[in-house]
Design a protein around this motif. Structure first.
Motif, PDB file in Angstrom:
ATOM      1  N   HIS A   1       0.841  -1.189   0.000  1.00 38.85           N
ATOM      2  CA  HIS A   1       0.000   0.000   0.000  1.00 38.85           C
ATOM      3  C   HIS A   1       0.881   1.246   0.000  1.00 38.85           C
ATOM      4  O   HIS A   1       1.747   1.407   0.861  1.00 38.85           O
ATOM      5  N   GLY A   2       0.668   2.092  -0.962  1.00 39.76           N
ATOM      6  CA  GLY A   2       1.481   3.289  -1.089  1.00 39.76           C
ATOM      7  C   GLY A   2       2.521   3.125  -2.186  1.00 39.76           C
ATOM      8  O   GLY A   2       2.543   2.133  -2.913  1.00 39.76           O
ATOM      9  N   GLU A   3       3.406   4.102  -2.294  1.00 37.11           N
ATOM     10  CA  GLU A   3       4.437   4.085  -3.336  1.00 37.11           C
ATOM     11  C   GLU A   3       5.693   3.392  -2.820  1.00 37.11           C
ATOM     12  O   GLU A   3       6.259   3.783  -1.792  1.00 37.11           O
ATOM     13  N   TYR A   4       6.120   2.360  -3.544  1.00 41.05           N
ATOM     14  CA  TYR A   4       7.304   1.592  -3.175  1.00 41.05           C
ATOM     15  C   TYR A   4       8.307   1.605  -4.329  1.00 41.05           C
ATOM     16  O   TYR A   4       7.931   1.786  -5.491  1.00 41.05           O
ATOM     17  N   VAL A   5       9.566   1.393  -3.996  1.00 38.38           N
ATOM     18  CA  VAL A   5      10.616   1.269  -5.001  1.00 38.38           C
ATOM     19  C   VAL A   5      11.409  -0.003  -4.731  1.00 38.38           C
ATOM     20  O   VAL A   5      11.523  -0.445  -3.581  1.00 38.38           O
ATOM     21  N   SER A   6      11.922  -0.602  -5.784  1.00 34.72           N
ATOM     22  CA  SER A   6      12.788  -1.772  -5.653  1.00 34.72           C
ATOM     23  C   SER A   6      14.231  -1.303  -5.593  1.00 34.72           C
ATOM     24  O   SER A   6      14.661  -0.499  -6.428  1.00 34.72           O
ATOM     25  N   VAL A   7      14.969  -1.776  -4.616  1.00 38.64           N
ATOM     26  CA  VAL A   7      16.355  -1.340  -4.441  1.00 38.64           C
ATOM     27  C   VAL A   7      17.255  -2.559  -4.291  1.00 38.64           C
ATOM     28  O   VAL A   7      16.837  -3.626  -3.831  1.00 38.64           O
ATOM     29  N   TYR A   8      18.489  -2.368  -4.697  1.00 43.00           N
ATOM     30  CA  TYR A   8      19.517  -3.391  -4.540  1.00 43.00           C
ATOM     31  C   TYR A   8      20.567  -2.859  -3.576  1.00 43.00           C
ATOM     32  O   TYR A   8      21.174  -1.807  -3.813  1.00 43.00           O
ATOM     33  N   VAL A   9      20.772  -3.583  -2.489  1.00 41.35           N
ATOM     34  CA  VAL A   9      21.767  -3.195  -1.485  1.00 41.35           C
ATOM     35  C   VAL A   9      22.993  -4.079  -1.672  1.00 41.35           C
ATOM     36  O   VAL A   9      22.968  -5.262  -1.325  1.00 41.35           O
ATOM     37  N   PRO A  10      24.081  -3.563  -2.239  1.00 39.51           N
ATOM     38  CA  PRO A  10      25.272  -4.383  -2.481  1.00 39.51           C
ATOM     39  C   PRO A  10      26.087  -4.595  -1.211  1.00 39.51           C
ATOM     40  O   PRO A  10      26.012  -3.809  -0.259  1.00 39.51           O
ATOM     41  N   THR A  11      26.841  -5.686  -1.217  1.00 35.32           N
ATOM     42  CA  THR A  11      27.759  -5.937  -0.110  1.00 35.32           C
ATOM     43  C   THR A  11      29.116  -5.324  -0.440  1.00 35.32           C
ATOM     44  O   THR A  11      29.383  -4.942  -1.571  1.00 35.32           O
ATOM     45  N   THR A  12      29.963  -5.236   0.537  1.00 35.16           N
ATOM     46  CA  THR A  12      31.295  -4.671   0.349  1.00 35.16           C
ATOM     47  C   THR A  12      32.333  -5.671   0.858  1.00 35.16           C
ATOM     48  O   THR A  12      32.096  -6.342   1.870  1.00 35.16           O
TER      49      THR A  12
ATOM     50  N   MET B   1      12.241  -4.170  -1.197  1.00 37.07           N
ATOM     51  CA  MET B   1      11.183  -3.270  -1.654  1.00 37.07           C
ATOM     52  C   MET B   1      10.848  -2.353  -0.498  1.00 37.07           C
ATOM     53  O   MET B   1      10.376  -2.808   0.550  1.00 37.07           O
ATOM     54  N   MET B   2      11.110  -1.066  -0.680  1.00 35.19           N
ATOM     55  CA  MET B   2      10.996  -0.110   0.409  1.00 35.19           C
ATOM     56  C   MET B   2      10.053   1.020   0.035  1.00 35.19           C
ATOM     57  O   MET B   2       9.926   1.362  -1.156  1.00 35.19           O
ATOM     58  N   PRO B   3       9.386   1.622   1.033  1.00 39.05           N
ATOM     59  CA  PRO B   3       8.551   2.791   0.742  1.00 39.05           C
ATOM     60  C   PRO B   3       9.394   3.907   0.138  1.00 39.05           C
ATOM     61  O   PRO B   3      10.523   4.152   0.578  1.00 39.05           O
ATOM     62  N   ALA B   4       8.863   4.564  -0.868  1.00 42.46           N
ATOM     63  CA  ALA B   4       9.605   5.630  -1.530  1.00 42.46           C
ATOM     64  C   ALA B   4       9.970   6.742  -0.559  1.00 42.46           C
ATOM     65  O   ALA B   4      10.986   7.416  -0.719  1.00 42.46           O
ATOM     66  N   ALA B   5       9.131   6.932   0.464  1.00 37.53           N
ATOM     67  CA  ALA B   5       9.397   7.982   1.444  1.00 37.53           C
ATOM     68  C   ALA B   5      10.578   7.648   2.347  1.00 37.53           C
ATOM     69  O   ALA B   5      11.122   8.536   3.008  1.00 37.53           O
ATOM     70  N   ASP B   6      10.988   6.376   2.384  1.00 36.78           N
ATOM     71  CA  ASP B   6      12.073   5.953   3.270  1.00 36.78           C
ATOM     72  C   ASP B   6      13.436   5.949   2.587  1.00 36.78           C
ATOM     73  O   ASP B   6      14.429   5.596   3.219  1.00 36.78           O
ATOM     74  N   VAL B   7      13.489   6.283   1.307  1.00 32.79           N
ATOM     75  CA  VAL B   7      14.768   6.314   0.607  1.00 32.79           C
ATOM     76  C   VAL B   7      15.114   7.753   0.245  1.00 32.79           C
ATOM     77  O   VAL B   7      14.235   8.577   0.015  1.00 32.79           O
ATOM     78  N   ILE B   8      16.386   8.026   0.227  1.00 29.56           N
ATOM     79  CA  ILE B   8      16.884   9.359  -0.109  1.00 29.56           C
ATOM     80  C   ILE B   8      17.733   9.251  -1.366  1.00 29.56           C
ATOM     81  O   ILE B   8      18.702   8.484  -1.412  1.00 29.56           O
ATOM     82  N   GLU B   9      17.348   9.994  -2.396  1.00 29.59           N
ATOM     83  CA  GLU B   9      18.126   9.993  -3.632  1.00 29.59           C
ATOM     84  C   GLU B   9      19.366  10.864  -3.460  1.00 29.59           C
ATOM     85  O   GLU B   9      19.275  12.023  -3.049  1.00 29.59           O
ATOM     86  N   LEU B  10      20.518  10.299  -3.756  1.00 28.73           N
ATOM     87  CA  LEU B  10      21.788  10.989  -3.562  1.00 28.73           C
ATOM     88  C   LEU B  10      22.219  11.737  -4.820  1.00 28.73           C
ATOM     89  O   LEU B  10      21.974  11.279  -5.935  1.00 28.73           O
ATOM     90  N   ASP B  11      22.840  12.883  -4.604  1.00 29.61           N
ATOM     91  CA  ASP B  11      23.437  13.628  -5.706  1.00 29.61           C
ATOM     92  C   ASP B  11      24.825  13.050  -5.952  1.00 29.61           C
ATOM     93  O   ASP B  11      25.850  13.681  -5.698  1.00 29.61           O
ATOM     94  N   MET B  12      24.828  11.811  -6.436  1.00 26.16           N
ATOM     95  CA  MET B  12      26.065  11.045  -6.588  1.00 26.16           C
ATOM     96  C   MET B  12      25.894  10.094  -7.773  1.00 26.16           C
ATOM     97  O   MET B  12      24.845   9.457  -7.919  1.00 26.16           O
ATOM     98  N   SER B  13      26.901  10.013  -8.620  1.00 28.55           N
ATOM     99  CA  SER B  13      26.813   9.112  -9.760  1.00 28.55           C
ATOM    100  C   SER B  13      26.937   7.663  -9.283  1.00 28.55           C
ATOM    101  O   SER B  13      27.420   7.390  -8.180  1.00 28.55           O
TER     102      SER B  13
END
Length: 217
Positions: A149-160, A170-182
């Motif tokens: 319910h609501g707006e969600y985005v699919s994200v990939y969290v890589p390991t290091t 799959m996280m709520p769009a409101a819980d992610v922050i878009e970075l000014d980073m390539s």
């Protein structure tokens, strides 16, 4: 004396280790792509023609094959041949499942109109209060979408330090922050385990020349 020797030794490591790893990766890529020479008839092999192998010749052949394949599919006949070929592959049991999955992923990743791995995000993972870098891969689909319910985005969290493995969330769009980073900067940040930090500019410190000149008047 020991302290000075240790300093020189560490300095040498810092110079040679990145170089050695870079050469190792390049050698792995070139040697893998050189396997395309096996597609040539035996009498056309470099060992037969020249009497010795030529490292990198298979890499050139691979790039030429990729280019010619892309060129050949840019017309009506080429598209028809590809469609018939893919239709044939999809009729093969087991192979069909693997090929279709890989094809869908590659189309998503390499499509110029897609959003896969186009954005670097800041997300809280693995718990609230802990932040890490992730990449947006799209939006949830299928029946999964009906249960969110609501707006969600699919994200990939890589390991290091190996970003080829990771976690799909799959996280709520409101819980992610878009970075000014390539994406490249984000990958370097991840692979280096946070040692190589991207350049950062305070947005609040950016001075608009037009605005400053008008203020001065």
């Amino acid at each position: 004396m020991i302290v000075i020797m240790r300093k020189y030794f560490i300095t040498g490591l810092l110079i040679l280790v990145p170089l050695a790893i870079t050469l190792w990766v390049l050698n792995l890529i070139v040697s893998t792509m050189d396997q395309s020479l096996l597609l040539l008839p035996a009498r056309w092999q470099p060992q037969v023609l020249f009497g010795f192998s030529i490292p990198g010749l298979g890499t050139i052949l691979t790039l030429v094959i990729i280019f010619l394949t892309g060129l050949a599919t840019q017309n009506f006949i080429g598209n028809k041949v590809v469609a018939l070929w893919e239709g044939l592959l999809r009729r093969i049991p087991i192979f069909n499942t693997i090929y279709s999955s890989v094809k869908q992923v590659s189309d998503t990743l390499f499509s110029s109109s897609g959003n896969a791995f186009r954005k670097a995000l800041l997300v809280q993972y693995p718990r609230h209060g802990s932040w890490t870098i992730a990449f947006q891969t799209g939006a949830p689909g299928g029946d999964v979408r009906n249960h969110l319910h609501g707006e969600y985005v699919s994200v990939y969290v890589p390991t290091t330090p190996n970003p080829t493995s990771g976690f799909f969330l799959m996280m709520p769009a409101a819980d992610v922050i878009e970075l000014d980073m390539s994406v490249d900067e984000a990958l370097k940040y991840i692979v280096s385990m946070g040692v190589v930090t991207p350049e950062y500019f305070e947005k609040t410190h950016i001075i608009d020349p037009k605005k400053s000149s008008s203020d001065a008047l």
